[in-house]
Write an enzyme that holds these catalytic residues in place. Structure first.
Site, short mmCIF file in Angstrom:
data_model
loop_
_atom_site.label_atom_id
_atom_site.label_comp_id
_atom_site.label_asym_id
_atom_site.label_seq_id
_atom_site.Cartn_x
_atom_site.Cartn_y
_atom_site.Cartn_z
N CYS A 351 0.80 -1.24 0.00
CA CYS A 351 0.00 0.00 0.00
C CYS A 351 0.83 1.28 0.00
CB CYS A 351 -0.99 0.04 1.15
SG CYS A 351 -1.09 -1.42 2.14
N ARG A 380 6.71 -11.15 5.53
CA ARG A 380 6.19 -10.92 6.87
C ARG A 380 6.79 -11.92 7.84
NH1 ARG A 380 -0.18 -9.80 5.55
NH2 ARG A 380 0.23 -8.15 4.03
N GLN A 398 1.04 -11.07 -3.09
CA GLN A 398 -0.36 -10.67 -2.95
C GLN A 398 -0.89 -10.24 -4.31
OE1 GLN A 398 0.03 -7.56 0.09
NE2 GLN A 398 -1.56 -8.65 1.19
N ASP A 400 -2.67 -7.76 -5.18
CA ASP A 400 -3.02 -6.63 -4.33
C ASP A 400 -3.52 -5.48 -5.17
OD1 ASP A 400 -3.27 -5.40 -1.96
OD2 ASP A 400 -1.13 -5.06 -1.63
N HIS A 402 -5.17 -1.43 -4.87
CA HIS A 402 -5.55 -0.26 -4.07
C HIS A 402 -6.36 0.65 -4.97
CE1 HIS A 402 -2.24 -1.94 -1.71
NE2 HIS A 402 -3.06 -1.65 -0.73
ZN LIG Z 1 -3.05 -2.49 1.12
#
Ligand SMILES: [Zn+2]
Ligand SMILES: [Zn+2]
Length: 658
Positions: A351, A380, A398, A400, A402
């Site tokens: 992000c 992580r 991910q 991912d 946004h």
């Molecule tokens: Zn995020």
């Protein structure tokens, strides 16, 4: 005596004689309910059946076939386990024994450091059955701390809990043992056995019985690695023999489908110890299936109006200061790397970098919603003991995205996101979805109440629109925004949490993101985090278990194996393979140096969707014998007809699994 009114879960009032207990209320409703009742709730607190009800209180009955009922059953069975262990192993120390998902455990320390064996579990089970047969009542009483200490004088872990709680320093770990208010309650079912417990319990041991002890594992006292190592016995307990058997069968199925085992058998990927814990290498066959998964995801994102970005694996500490990750997520991050021009961290999330892309130039309302997408690698920190194949891994990818949008666009965006997520998941054979909606924690949140309200309403409306069954997790949202988690049910009924749609009122603020509104003013966009597979690795693991390794044809690393009956048919087999490859199918020849039967079996073990056998007749007629996975053999199929069939299968995409 005068009657009093209590309120039932449907809101209706019911009159019962003063002094009535929860059991009496159940009996008044019906004899079947009274028979099925294990415990009850009075004004939201779970209590035993023999607790009296007061006028005006809200009363509900807990039966064995509910989650709450199974919880009571499981915890009560844990007590019986402790009782059996104490009887069979004089001097045994017992610490805590909570109900957990699908079962229970109890932690013990045996005298002289003795450990439990498999045979011990059998003997303990037999003793538990005797206790259950004796139908001993669970009798509750409340005691003062000093009395509790003398009652448990020979039990050091119980004394520790009592002391901690009575001095006001009890925590979540103690909550199964004593009530919230620090009241010390005990349950006794014989002169010889008493346990510290907040309850409730089933009325007597005779209500138990459908249980199995499963395994012994080491567990640190209070999870503290410096503390003593105890022995944890795990078990499962259910409301009926059928439910117990079904659960045990599910576990067997799950073991057969273990993705680590399938990944090895099918040569998809491995976890070499030389690489280090929680890290995987993908072999060619696994890599093909993964690439197909990712390609499908990319195509759908392309069609869905997403823009693709790439960001690096590490970043300067300042970035994670700005994003707040070093403040609230440092435990999940790897230690810093000191470099010549500053301190760097592996990224735990994408992000912050997507925020930088948004902020790289002035943005207009015309560009919103701006949907950025990346298959982003994150790292992580997971404790070594919690790692589990692809399901819990230290480095992963991910899918991912946004999304930056205006407040006005939020509802439509959320609704279309949910549609998008479910439609992509359907391609992977998932049809049964449920969701959780996490709402504001009134103690801890950023952003305006109005914004939270609007966002939560939008999330709930989207769930309702798609008829998705969902639970509201009141106060469970992260401080930065409400979210929806989507669970899917797999082929053997297990639930997996996969996708998340999470609002974020925090990062746009921290990064001071702005766009120019139609009236020329500067406004702050709303940000949505959306992961669909979640982690590509974990999703792949879930798919492997869901399909039991038998991927649908469109995802299968090898779709067709062509087997010439004898070497004379080899040349023709090669022409079949190249015809298939020309059409984009993944076909291989398995030459005739082994017997045909053996080659067919190997192809089946590899879970290849189609095995084609070619012999004399086929060479003459330009046909193949089709031996489909899980289907009937068909002879004399023309190559064109087979190509049409496999093309339809790939397009439909739903033939996987066993
Ligand atoms: Zn995020
Ligand atoms: Zn208990």
């Amino acid at each position: 005596m005068a009657d009093i009114a209590v309120i039932l879960p449907d809101g209706s009032e019911r009159l019962v004689p003063q002094g009535s207990t929860v059991r009496d209320v159940a009996a008044g409703i019906g004899s079947r309910l009274a028979k099925a009742a294990l415990a009850g709730t009075v004004d939201g607190a779970e209590v035993d059946l023999n607790v009296p009800v007061a006028a005006g209180s809200n009363v509900s009955i807990i039966t064995a076939d509910s989650d709450a009922g199974r919880h009571v059953l499981r915890h009560s069975t844990a007590h019986v386990l402790a009782q059996a262990v104490v009887q069979l192993f004089p001097g045994a120390q017992f610490s805590i024994g909570p109900a957990i998902e699908d079962g229970f455990y109890y932690d013990f320390e045996l005298p002289g450091g003795r450990t439990f064996s498999e045979d011990d579990l059998e003997a303990i089970t037999a003793r538990m059955r005797e206790i259950i047969k004796a139908d001993q009542p669970f009798v509750r009483s409340e005691v003062a701390a000093t009395d509790a200490l003398s009652l448990f004088a020979s039990q050091k872990y119980k004394c520790e809990i009592i002391e901690r709680v009575s001095s006001g320093s009890g925590d979540g770990d103690d909550s199964g043992e004593v009530g919230d208010g620090g009241t010390i309650s005990v349950y006794r079912n014989t002169d010889e056995f008493v346990d510290l417990c907040r309850g409730p319990h089933v009325p007597s041991t005779g209500r138990l019985g459908y249980f199995a002890l499963q395994k012994v594992a080491g567990a640190y006292w209070r999870g503290n690695e410096k503390g003593p190592m105890l022995q944890r016995i795990y078990g499962t307990a259910w409301e009926s023999d059928a439910a117990l058997k079904e659960h045990l069968h599910r576990l067997e199925e799950a073991a057969k489908r273990d993705h680590r085992r399938l990944a090895n058998e099918l040569d998809l990927l491995s976890f070499p110890t030389a690489l280090g814990g929680g890290l995987a290498v993908w072999h060619p066959k696994g890599a093909i299936a993964r690439k197909l998964m990712e390609d499908y995801s990319r195509q759908r994102h392309m069609d869905g109006g997403y823009q693709f970005v790439y960001t690096p694996h590490l970043a300067n500490a300042n970035l994670f200061e700005t994003s707040g990750h070093l403040g609230f997520y440092a435990d999940g991050m790897y230690p810093p790397m000191e470099m010549d021009n500053g301190t760097y961290y592996m990224k735990p999330m994408n992000c912050p970098m997507h925020c930088l892309i948004f902020d790289s130039r002035q943005r207009s309302y015309r560009e919103l919603p701006l949907r950025l997408f990346e298959l982003g690698n994150v790292y992580r920190y997971e404790r070594a003991g919690t790692l589990h194949g692809l399901m819990r891994i230290r480095g992963f990818t991910q899918d991912d995205s946004h999304i930056f949008c205006t407040e006005e666009q939020l509802s439509d965006e959320i609704a279309s996101l949910l549609d998008f997520v479910m439609s992509v998941l359907r391609r992977f054979g998932f049809t049964d979805f449920t969701a959780n909606l996490s709402t504001k924690d009134p103690q801890k949140y950023v952003g305006s109440d109005d914004m939270w309200e609007k966002a939560t309403v939008a999330l709930a409306a989207a769930l309702a629109k798609y008829g998705l069954e969902y639970k509201i997790k009141e106060g469970d949202a992260a401080f930065y925004g409400p979210k929806i988690d989507i669970d899917v049910r797999d082929a053997i009924g297990r639930k997996w949490q996969l996708s998340t749609i999470q609002l974020d009122f925090n990062q746009p603020e921290r990064f001071k993101l702005e766009y120019i509104a139609p009236d020329g003013s500067r406004k702050r966009p709303v940000m949505l985090h959306r992961a669909l597979f979640g982690s590509v690795e974990r999703f792949f693991g879930v798919l492997l278990e869901h399909y039991a390794g038998a991927f649908p044809t469109w995802l299968s690393p090898v779709q067709v194996k062509v087997l010439p009956v004898a070497s004379a048919h080899s040349e023709y087999a090669h022409t079949v393979v190249s015809a298939l490859r020309k059409q984009g199918f993944r076909a291989e020849i398995v030459d005739s140096d082994e017997q045909l039967g053996k080659r067919i079996r190997t192809a089946k073990v590899d879970k290849v969707p189609y095995v084609l056998v070619v012999g004399d007749d086929d060479v003459a007629a330009g046909t193949v014998g089709v031996n489909p996975r899980g289907g009937e053999v068909e002879r004399g199929v023309t190559v064109d007809a087979f190509i049409a069939r496999i093309a339809a299968d790939v397009a439909e995409g739903l033939t996987g699994g066993e």
